[in-house]
Design a protein around this motif. Structure first.
Motif, PDB file in Angstrom:
ATOM      1  N   ALA A  66      15.633   1.726  -2.294  1.00  7.98           N
ATOM      2  CA  ALA A  66      15.818   0.909  -1.088  1.00  7.98           C
ATOM      3  C   ALA A  66      14.753  -0.185  -1.012  1.00  7.98           C
ATOM      4  CB  ALA A  66      15.770   1.790   0.150  1.00  7.98           C
ATOM      5  N   LEU A  67      13.528   0.154  -1.329  1.00 10.66           N
ATOM      6  CA  LEU A  67      12.461  -0.849  -1.319  1.00 10.66           C
ATOM      7  C   LEU A  67      12.708  -1.906  -2.387  1.00 10.66           C
ATOM      8  CD1 LEU A  67       9.330   1.439  -0.752  1.00 10.66           C
ATOM      9  CD2 LEU A  67      10.304  -0.232   0.845  1.00 10.66           C
ATOM     10  N   ALA A  68      13.239  -1.485  -3.533  1.00 12.46           N
ATOM     11  CA  ALA A  68      13.554  -2.452  -4.582  1.00 12.46           C
ATOM     12  C   ALA A  68      14.633  -3.415  -4.105  1.00 12.46           C
ATOM     13  CB  ALA A  68      14.002  -1.712  -5.846  1.00 12.46           C
ATOM     14  N   GLU A  69      15.644  -2.898  -3.415  1.00 14.16           N
ATOM     15  CA  GLU A  69      16.722  -3.750  -2.905  1.00 14.16           C
ATOM     16  C   GLU A  69      16.208  -4.742  -1.874  1.00 14.16           C
ATOM     17  OE1 GLU A  69      20.892  -2.952  -0.539  1.00 14.16           O
ATOM     18  OE2 GLU A  69      20.532  -1.848  -2.397  1.00 14.16           O
ATOM     19  N   LEU A  70      15.177  -4.327  -1.128  1.00 17.20           N
ATOM     20  CA  LEU A  70      14.587  -5.208  -0.118  1.00 17.20           C
ATOM     21  C   LEU A  70      13.522  -6.121  -0.711  1.00 17.20           C
ATOM     22  CD1 LEU A  70      14.204  -2.614   2.793  1.00 17.20           C
ATOM     23  CD2 LEU A  70      15.870  -4.487   2.656  1.00 17.20           C
ATOM     24  N   GLY A  71      13.278  -5.982  -2.005  1.00 15.61           N
ATOM     25  CA  GLY A  71      12.256  -6.801  -2.658  1.00 15.61           C
ATOM     26  C   GLY A  71      10.839  -6.392  -2.313  1.00 15.61           C
ATOM     27  N   ARG A  72      10.642  -5.138  -1.933  1.00 13.68           N
ATOM     28  CA  ARG A  72       9.307  -4.695  -1.519  1.00 13.68           C
ATOM     29  C   ARG A  72       8.756  -3.578  -2.410  1.00 13.68           C
ATOM     30  NH1 ARG A  72       7.930  -3.762   4.509  1.00 13.68           N
ATOM     31  NH2 ARG A  72       5.912  -4.124   3.498  1.00 13.68           N
ATOM     32  N   GLU A  73       9.401  -3.311  -3.514  1.00 13.95           N
ATOM     33  CA  GLU A  73       8.963  -2.217  -4.372  1.00 13.95           C
ATOM     34  C   GLU A  73       7.533  -2.417  -4.858  1.00 13.95           C
ATOM     35  OE1 GLU A  73      10.649   0.377  -8.155  1.00 13.95           O
ATOM     36  OE2 GLU A  73      11.213  -1.731  -7.961  1.00 13.95           O
ATOM     37  N   GLU A  74       7.186  -3.655  -5.209  1.00 16.84           N
ATOM     38  CA  GLU A  74       5.842  -3.926  -5.724  1.00 16.84           C
ATOM     39  C   GLU A  74       4.794  -3.841  -4.623  1.00 16.84           C
ATOM     40  OE1 GLU A  74       5.204  -4.213  -8.902  1.00 16.84           O
ATOM     41  OE2 GLU A  74       7.349  -3.982  -9.330  1.00 16.84           O
ATOM     42  N   ASP A  75       5.221  -3.957  -3.359  1.00 11.64           N
ATOM     43  CA  ASP A  75       4.267  -3.911  -2.242  1.00 11.64           C
ATOM     44  C   ASP A  75       3.843  -2.483  -1.904  1.00 11.64           C
ATOM     45  OD1 ASP A  75       4.698  -6.622  -2.078  1.00 11.64           O
ATOM     46  OD2 ASP A  75       6.193  -6.453  -0.463  1.00 11.64           O
ATOM     47  N   ALA A  76       4.655  -1.509  -2.287  1.00 13.57           N
ATOM     48  CA  ALA A  76       4.439  -0.141  -1.823  1.00 13.57           C
ATOM     49  C   ALA A  76       3.387   0.584  -2.657  1.00 13.57           C
ATOM     50  CB  ALA A  76       5.746   0.629  -1.852  1.00 13.57           C
ATOM     51  N   GLN A  77       2.576   1.356  -1.967  1.00 10.86           N
ATOM     52  CA  GLN A  77       1.622   2.257  -2.625  1.00 10.86           C
ATOM     53  C   GLN A  77       2.112   3.682  -2.402  1.00 10.86           C
ATOM     54  OE1 GLN A  77      -2.389   2.260  -1.054  1.00 10.86           O
ATOM     55  NE2 GLN A  77      -3.222   3.322  -2.839  1.00 10.86           N
TER      56      GLN A  77
END
Length: 498
Positions: A66-77
């Motif tokens: 889901a984070l990848a789809e939102l373009g936030r995968e790299e932001d997550a720790q």
């Protein structure tokens, strides 16, 4: 492995990439049922999210995708409560500003105080609608309950997203993606769907083994029908799991003090887990559904025996117990598959139990007059210390409210306990309830199921029929604990040898 050239115009993909048994699926990822709710929360600044559900259901995978789809995968720790170095970072979160997007996995294994700190943090972030900090918590079933217990006003400040067992069509969809990628048709797919019990991981594992057994290790050129018998694959998987899990499950089933002739309460708990659709059980709810086993399980629950047992490092790898909610969960989906397919009756016999098929609730029922209650309490505690399940009237105060007491007690003394231990003090035959109890169990004398324990204050007479039976003696004026311990040891040996 993906080979862009492929075969026959089709990209070649390795089996290990298609049906993954470790890591996040890519080729065979299927959006879970709660996908829309998950995306909505992840877009909402500051609002907390708890993702809970059985192990192996795909919670962490769904959050990452889901984070990848939102373009936030790299932001997550991503922090895991199982890694000590990560726990140190988790402890710093409540005192850290602008920490970004943090996902805390395996939340349920954190110390209770730290869970409380995270609950307070979630509340503060939601109130501030902080766009610079967002916390996502992932844990097994009831993880959200624990957070709300720490901070009740969190109810409207976070979303609890429960990933229950996925419907069969979702599992079937995942298998279809794998078949397409490998250019195969799996004959046993319906058996896989049924045996996976809603777990993407188990379906991946079984399909991986089916293809491997058929020597399909990557995309094939022409459509191939994989005819590996499911029974063979199932047996292979179970044999591997037996090596991994049988020893530790035996340790759990036998409990802190193994009694071959006892009630086997931990075996009962395993049976309940085996029957659970979600691989997690609330023990109070399970006891209400299975009243015949309530007595034995309640003893290990209320005395902390179950909690201590599950804290064993080996057992803690496959089982988790929350002592506040009294919820027991399987930590590994492969354990769920193993116990579901285990011949439980044969297994219980193999590990040494002899009495698990008996239709009785207690090993021992105590009968005594009120004047001997102090010794009865000491004896009860000593018997329970030896792993025996004891019927003692004060333990049943809540259950007997409003009940017909004679109807409640009579079946226990007639047949509901393996043995009756009767404390024959000076006033035993003078009390209404002792007369009632002795009338209920009198026929069991001839079965050798009544153990008399005579008070030294009662003189022996030729009219006392109990003296024709082997029994014990206690002195109310002597060391209560020492005598209770000695008598409990004798009774324990009697039960084990019978």
């Amino acid at each position: 492995m993906v080979n862009e050239q492929g075969v026959g115009g089709r990209a070649t993909v390795g089996l290990e990439t298609v049906f993954k048994i470790g890591g996040v699926p890519t080729v065979t990822f299927v959006r879970p049922s709660r996908w829309g709710t998950l995306l909505t929360n992840l877009r909402t600044p500051g609002r907390g999210l708890v993702v809970e559900g059985p192990s192996g259901i795909g919670k962490t995978t769904a959050v990452k995708r889901a984070l990848a789809e939102l373009g936030r995968e790299e932001d997550a720790q991503y922090l895991s409560a199982r890694r000590p170095s990560d726990v140190e970072l988790i402890e710093l979160l409540p005192s850290t500003d602008n920490f970004g997007l943090v996902v805390v996995d395996d939340f349920h294994v954190l110390e209770d105080s730290l869970r409380g700190d995270l609950a307070d943090l979630l509340k503060a972030l939601a109130d501030a609608e902080d766009a610079t900090s967002k916390l996502v918590v992932i844990g097994i079933n009831r993880a959200g309950d624990r957070l709300i217990e720490h901070a009740p006003d969190l109810v409207n400040r976070l979303d609890v997203l429960r990933f229950d067992v996925e419907p069969q069509q979702k599992i079937s969809e995942m298998i279809s993606l794998g078949e397409k990628a490998l250019n195969v048709e799996i004959n046993a797919r319906d058996y896989v769907v049924e045996s996976a019990h809603g777990s993407f991981y188990l379906a991946q594992l079984l399909c991986h083994e089916i293809c491997s057994n058929a020597n399909v290790f990557e995309t094939v050129g022409q459509l191939e029908r994989v005819t590996t018998p499911f029974s063979r694959v199932k047996q292979i998987v179970l044999e591997r799991q037996e090596i991994r899990f049988d020893k530790v499950l035996t340790k759990f089933a036998r409990g802190n003090k193994f009694r071959p002739g006892g009630r086997a309460p931990y075996v009962t708990v395993l049976k309940w887990l085996r029957e659970s659709d979600a691989w997690t059980i609330s023990l109070p709810e399970a006891m209400r559904l299975h009243p015949s086993a309530r007595a034995s399980v309640s003893v290990v629950l209320k005395n902390g025996y179950l909690e201590n047992l599950v804290s064993d490092p080996d057992i803690a790898k496959i089982l988790h117990f929350d002592s506040v909610t009294n919820v027991l969960s399987l930590e590994d989906p492969q354990v769920a598959f193993y116990i579901r397919n285990l011949d439980i009756v044969a297994w219980v016999r193999k590990i040494g139990f002899r009495n698990v098929d008996l239709d009785i609730s207690y090993d021992v029922a105590l009968s005594f007059a009120g004047e001997d209650r102090d010794f009865a309490v000491a004896l009860k505690e000593q018997l329970e210390e030896r792993g025996l399940i004891v019927f003692y009237d004060h333990n049943e105060q809540a259950r007997i409210l409003g009940e017909d007491l004679e109807q409640f007690f009579r079946p226990i003394y007639q047949a509901g306990a393996g043995y009756i231990v009767v404390l024959l003090g000076p006033t035993y035959g003078q009390k209404r309830w002792t007369r009632f109890e002795s009338d209920a169990f009198k026929e069991r004398f001839d079965q050798g199921r009544v153990i008399p324990v005579w008070s030294t204050l009662v003189p022996e007479t030729i009219w006392d029929k109990s003296r024709t039976r082997g029994g014990c003696t206690f002195d109310p004026n002597d060391d209560t604990l020492k005598q209770a311990s000695e008598i409990a040891e004798l009774i324990s040996h009697k039960i084990d040898e019978n």
